[in-house]
Each structure stands twice: as structure tokens, then as C-alpha cells.
Scaffold this motif. Structure first.
Motif, mmCIF file in Angstrom:
data_model
loop_
_atom_site.group_PDB
_atom_site.id
_atom_site.type_symbol
_atom_site.label_atom_id
_atom_site.label_comp_id
_atom_site.label_asym_id
_atom_site.label_seq_id
_atom_site.Cartn_x
_atom_site.Cartn_y
_atom_site.Cartn_z
ATOM 1 N N ASP A 1 -9.040 -7.114 4.224
ATOM 2 C CA ASP A 1 -9.774 -7.174 5.663
ATOM 3 C C ASP A 1 -10.211 -5.823 5.933
ATOM 4 O OD1 ASP A 1 -10.538 -7.948 7.941
ATOM 5 O OD2 ASP A 1 -8.559 -8.645 8.725
ATOM 6 N N PRO A 2 -11.373 -5.619 6.218
ATOM 7 C CA PRO A 2 -11.896 -4.424 6.866
ATOM 8 C C PRO A 2 -11.080 -3.948 7.877
ATOM 9 C CG PRO A 2 -13.647 -5.720 6.040
ATOM 10 C CD PRO A 2 -12.690 -6.454 6.110
ATOM 11 N N TYR B 1 -7.327 -3.013 0.520
ATOM 12 C CA TYR B 1 -7.691 -3.497 2.001
ATOM 13 C C TYR B 1 -8.796 -4.620 1.745
ATOM 14 C CZ TYR B 1 -5.870 0.758 3.474
ATOM 15 O OH TYR B 1 -4.824 1.801 3.745
ATOM 16 N N SER C 1 -4.034 1.927 -2.422
ATOM 17 C CA SER C 1 -4.032 1.081 -1.399
ATOM 18 C C SER C 1 -5.080 0.058 -1.438
ATOM 19 C CB SER C 1 -4.188 1.837 0.095
ATOM 20 O OG SER C 1 -3.017 2.655 0.272
ATOM 21 N N SER D 1 -12.112 4.198 8.195
ATOM 22 C CA SER D 1 -13.009 3.203 8.226
ATOM 23 C C SER D 1 -14.233 3.528 8.724
ATOM 24 C CB SER D 1 -12.463 2.088 9.462
ATOM 25 O OG SER D 1 -13.490 1.177 9.532
ATOM 26 N N ASN E 1 0.772 -1.224 0.071
ATOM 27 C CA ASN E 1 -0.129 0.099 -0.155
ATOM 28 C C ASN E 1 0.814 1.390 -0.066
ATOM 29 O OD1 ASN E 1 -2.027 -1.549 0.069
ATOM 30 N ND2 ASN E 1 -2.723 -1.556 2.202
ATOM 31 N N LEU F 1 -8.100 -3.820 8.667
ATOM 32 C CA LEU F 1 -6.739 -3.290 8.259
ATOM 33 C C LEU F 1 -6.917 -1.772 7.909
ATOM 34 C CD1 LEU F 1 -4.987 -6.220 6.532
ATOM 35 C CD2 LEU F 1 -4.922 -5.436 9.125
ATOM 36 N N ILE F 2 -8.335 -1.324 7.548
ATOM 37 C CA ILE F 2 -8.503 0.101 7.136
ATOM 38 C C ILE F 2 -8.129 1.144 8.322
ATOM 39 C CG2 ILE F 2 -10.203 1.444 6.356
ATOM 40 C CD1 ILE F 2 -11.548 -0.873 4.916
ATOM 41 N N TYR G 1 -11.486 -3.117 -0.671
ATOM 42 C CA TYR G 1 -11.563 -1.795 -0.751
ATOM 43 C C TYR G 1 -10.366 -1.310 -1.268
ATOM 44 C CZ TYR G 1 -15.240 -2.324 2.819
ATOM 45 O OH TYR G 1 -16.498 -2.693 3.580
#
Length: 387
Positions: free
Chosen positions: A46-47, A44, A42, A55, A37, A49-50, A93
């Protein structure tokens, strides 16, 4: 600027979509692929990791492209483009941060450099096109104009077509050559007519004048009877008519010249007195002198013979159409004025036409550059010539 900003936003969205599609293809091939990223792009999967602030802004958003503003109320405000896509029942994302002000101005600076280069290139191309047009179109026309200006009519017809290479311009040059040839023939005919007038009319007038002088001398030897006085009167009238005709011929010949020889200024006062003395024996005066106010130091830039013809015609017209003792002549540095009262026995002169004599006066004034004014008020007629 508005179009530029809109284009920048669309371009960044297109780049984000393209990068997201490329990542999806790679992810479908290898589910263990990991993207490094950066601020510009970037990913993502896995949400969790936002980043926390981002987020909270994108949670609950539907699939698609979204613009998220973060940091409202703080000193700096960040803008993100978030693309949410679904793959195998899970959300992925893709986040791209919009360029910061420094990056924007850098891009704008590059754009201005491009525009400046474009303008310089366009200017150089325009100058080259103008130079080519001037060389191949305007310059030949200007050369033809210079040849026309330097053309000496006395040398004969022109030959402009020989110096023109372009076909279109050569047609114009040939037309000018043909016109100059016609003018040369016309001028030659006019010069021939002028020479004939000068010789063929002056000769019989001279013969008539000399014959009248001889008849007048012979009549003086006869007894002074009433018939002899009438004879003298008619002889004098014929001599005046010869003088008038001779002055008309002189005026027409002078006015027909293309250019006059440069002469020194004449003494207007002396010439005026000379003309008045010559007309002192006019029958309309009956021994009365013309009332005059003449400044002797008036200098006029005009051939002396033309000024005498002009003054002679004006005074004769005034005497023929005016009453006795009514003629008043005034000469100053700026104008010549002749006025008289119309004779009631003659048809009132309500127009500006006194015949050929006054027409010649008008032509002389126009040729010399003087202003001619004619005024009839009740019974008073006034002619003014302003120098």
C-alpha cells in the motif's frame, strides 16, 4: 576502493532483487502474507504506508530499480535502493537502505582482514616454493661452486661429477672434470718444458762462459798487439751476450711460475747501485759514469733477481739507443725513471717496442703490480715505473 564500492552497490542491488522476487512468489501463493519490514529490506504493498519523506521522493517513478538520497542538507544523509514492481495491476515497493558508515567500515575491515590473510598465505607459499627451489636447484649449484673454490690443482684433476646427483648439474660437473684434466696435462707439459729450458739452456751457456774465460786468460799471455786487443773485445762482447741470454732465461723462468715464494722486501737502492757497477764497462759508456739520483732506503716487494733483470734491461736499452753521457737514472720511494737522448745515427724510436728486453720489463711490472709508462718527446725517451 572504487571497485570495492561499486561491487558493494551491485551486490546490494542483486540481493534486493532476489528478495523481491521471493516475496512476489510468496504473495502469489498467499495474498495475505505480510513481511516484517527492517532497515535492510522493507515491502510496501500500500503506497500510503510508505514513510512520508521517502514517499515524496519515489512518487511518480517508473518501474525498475532506483537510488534515492534522503535528508539532503541535514547532518546525516541516507541512501535507499527502491525497486518498483507491478503485480496484478498494482505497484509493490521494495526498499533497502544502504549500509551506514559504521556498517561500511565493518565490511571494509572484514575485507582488509581477508586481504591480509591472503597476503600472508601467499607469502608463506612463496617462501615454501623458494625454499624448495633453493634446496633442489640453488643449493646443489652452490655446493658445486664451493667444490670448485676449494679444489687444489696440485692434487690432480677434479672429480666433481661424483658429488652431483642431479642429471643436468652432473653434465656440467663432468665438463669441469674434463676441463681440469686438460689443464692438468697442459700444466704438466709446461713444467716439463720449463725444466728442460732451465737445464738444457743453462748448461751450454755455462760451458760457453767458462770457455771464453779460458780463452781470455790464454790471450793475456800473448803480446799486447792490436790483434790481441780485438780478441779481448770480441771475447768481452760474447760474455756480455751470454750474460744477457742468461738473464732472459731467468726472467722467463720466473714469469712462468704460477706463484712466487714470499720474500722480505729488498733494498732497491743497493740493487740499483750493484747493477750500475756491473754495467760500468759497457762499451756505450766509454768510461763515462751514469748520472744517477738514488735513494738508498727504497724498499721494494719483488724478487731481487727480477728487479735486477728489469733494471738491467732498461739500462741496456737506453745505452744501445741513446747518445753518450745522456743517460739519467732516478730512484725514489714511488718511482724509477730512466731517460736518455736518442742517437741521431740510429732510427728514431717512435714506438713503444724495444724488443724482447722491454717486453720482459712490461711483464714483470704487470706481475708485480707496478705501472709502466713510456714517453717519446722529440729526441728524449723516458721510461717511468711507478711502484
Amino acid at each position: 576502493m572504487k571497485s570495492f564500492l561499486a561491487g558493494q552497490e551491485v551486490l546490494q542491488s542483486a540481493m534486493l532483487t532476489q528478495l523481491a522476487n521471493e516475496f512476489i512468489v510468496d504473495y502469489q501463493r498467499d495474498s495475505t502474507v505480510v513481511h516484517n519490514n527492517t532497515q535492510s529490506f522493507s515491502v510496501y504493498i500500500d503506497p500510503q504506508l510508505i514513510p512520508e519523506k521517502l514517499s515524496a521522493s519515489i512518487s511518480g517513478l517508473p518501474l525498475g530499480l532506483h537510488i534515492i538520497e534522503d535528508g539532503k542538507g541535514s547532518q546525516f544523509e541516507l541512501e535507499f535502493q527502491v525497486l518498483i514492481m507491478a503485480l496484478d495491476g498494482r505497484r509493490i515497493y521494495f526498499v533497502s537502505r544502504v549500509s551506514e558508515p559504521d556498517d561500511f567500515f565493518l565490511l571494509l575491515d572484514k575485507t582488509l582482514i581477508f586481504l591480509l590473510s591472503y597476503l600472508l598465505l601467499s607469502s608463506a607459499l612463496g617462501l615454501m616454493i623458494f625454499w624448495l627451489l633453493r634446496r633442489h636447484l640453488l643449493q646443489p649449484v652452490q655446493d658445486l661452486v664451493n667444490q670448485v673454490d676449494l679444489w687444489d690443482f696440485d692434487r690432480g684433476p677434479s672429480q666433481f661429477a661424483k658429488h652431483c646427483e642431479q642429471s643436468d648439474l652432473q653434465v656440467l660437473a663432468e665438463s669441469l672434470d674434463e676441463l681440469s684434466l686438460r689443464l692438468a696435462k697442459y700444466v704438466k707439459r709446461e713444467q716439463k718444458v720449463t725444466r728442460n729450458i732451465s737445464h738444457e739452456l743453462r748448461t751450454p751457456i755455462t760451458v760457453i762462459r767458462s770457455t771464453l774465460d779460458m780463452m781470455l786468460l790464454r790471450n793475456k799471455k800473448v803480446e799486447n798487439t792490436q790483434d790481441a786487443q780485438n780478441f779481448d773485445y770480441h771475447i768481452s762482447k760474447l760474455k756480455r751476450a751470454c750474460g744477457e741470454l742468461e738473464s732472459i732465461i731467468h726472467a722467463i723462468l720466473w714469469l712462468g711460475r704460477e706463484s712466487w715464494p714470499k720474500e722480505s722486501a729488498i733494498q732497491g737502492g743497493e740493487e740499483t747501485q750493484r747493477v750500475i757497477e756491473e754495467l760500468s764497462s759497457h762499451p756505450s759508456l766509454q768510461g763515462n759514469a751514469i748520472v744517477s739520483d738514488i735513494q738508498l732506503d727504497v724498499k721494494l716487494h719483488c724478487p731481487d733477481i727480477l728487479f735486477r733483470i728489469l733494471l738491467n734491461n732498461l739500462i741496456r736499452n737506453a745505452l744501445e739507443h741513446g747518445q753518450e753521457k745522456s743517460l739519467v737514472l732516478k730512484l725514489t720511494q714511488t718511482y724509477l725513471s730512466i731517460s736518455n737522448t736518442q742517437d741521431k745515427t740510429i732510427q728514431p724510436m717512435n714506438s713503444k717496442h724495444f724488443g724482447l728486453g722491454l717486453d720482459i720489463v712490461k711483464q714483470i711490472c704487470k706481475r708485480v703490480g707496478w705501472q709502466f709508462e713510456f714517453c717519446v718527446l722529440d729526441e728524449n725517451v723516458n721510461v717511468t715505473i711507478k711502484f
